[in-house]
Design a protein around this motif. Structure first.
Motif, short mmCIF file in Angstrom:
data_model
loop_
_atom_site.label_atom_id
_atom_site.label_comp_id
_atom_site.label_asym_id
_atom_site.label_seq_id
_atom_site.Cartn_x
_atom_site.Cartn_y
_atom_site.Cartn_z
N THR A 6 0.84 -1.20 0.00
CA THR A 6 0.00 0.00 0.00
C THR A 6 0.87 1.25 0.00
N ALA A 7 1.87 1.27 0.88
CA ALA A 7 2.78 2.42 0.95
C ALA A 7 3.54 2.58 -0.37
N ASP A 8 3.99 1.48 -0.93
CA ASP A 8 4.72 1.49 -2.19
C ASP A 8 3.88 2.13 -3.30
N LEU A 9 2.64 1.71 -3.40
CA LEU A 9 1.76 2.25 -4.44
C LEU A 9 1.54 3.74 -4.25
N TYR A 10 1.17 4.15 -3.05
CA TYR A 10 0.87 5.57 -2.82
C TYR A 10 2.10 6.46 -2.90
N ILE A 11 3.24 5.96 -2.47
CA ILE A 11 4.46 6.75 -2.59
C ILE A 11 4.84 6.92 -4.06
N SER A 12 4.74 5.85 -4.84
CA SER A 12 5.04 5.95 -6.27
C SER A 12 4.14 6.96 -6.96
#
Length: 115
Positions: A6-12
């Motif tokens: 989730t963090a990976d997606l939103y940070i990207s």
């Protein structure tokens, strides 16, 4: 894993949109910094996926993306750098789509799809 995904997606997504907006406003070399920041984040993410063996099955979408990225990194010093200037934004968006697909399609529990 789900928290990281989730963090990976939103940070990207935030990095891509953020640097796009700042680059359009400032119209200077900010977009080059954006290439390295977004690319750096995605390389860290790829390493995390390989180390933890998340969605890295042979000939899966992520595996093929990793091969394409490796080829791009190897050929960049040989003159492929200019090609990367045009291809890298599409690669970044495609990587965000891979993350979205893994989070919202592959990681969904079977009974959640009945709703």
């Amino acid at each position: 894993m789900k928290k990281f995904k989730t963090a990976d997606l939103y940070i990207s997504i935030a990095l891509i949109i953020g640097f796009l907006i700042v680059s359009l406003i400032r119209r200077d070399g900010t977009f080059v910094v954006g290439y390295f920041v977004v690319g750096g984040w995605q390389v860290i993410s790829m390493i995390m996926h390989v180390v933890n063996k998340w969605f890295t099955e042979k000939w899966g979408v992520r595996f093929i993306y990793h091969l394409i990225t490796l080829v791009a990194l190897v050929t960049a010093p040989l003159g492929g750098f200019y090609v990367l200037l045009f291809v890298a934004p599409f690669m970044a968006v495609f990587y965000a789509w891979i993350c979205y697909n893994e989070l919202h399609v592959k990681m969904v529990r079977p009974l959640d799809q009945l709703k």
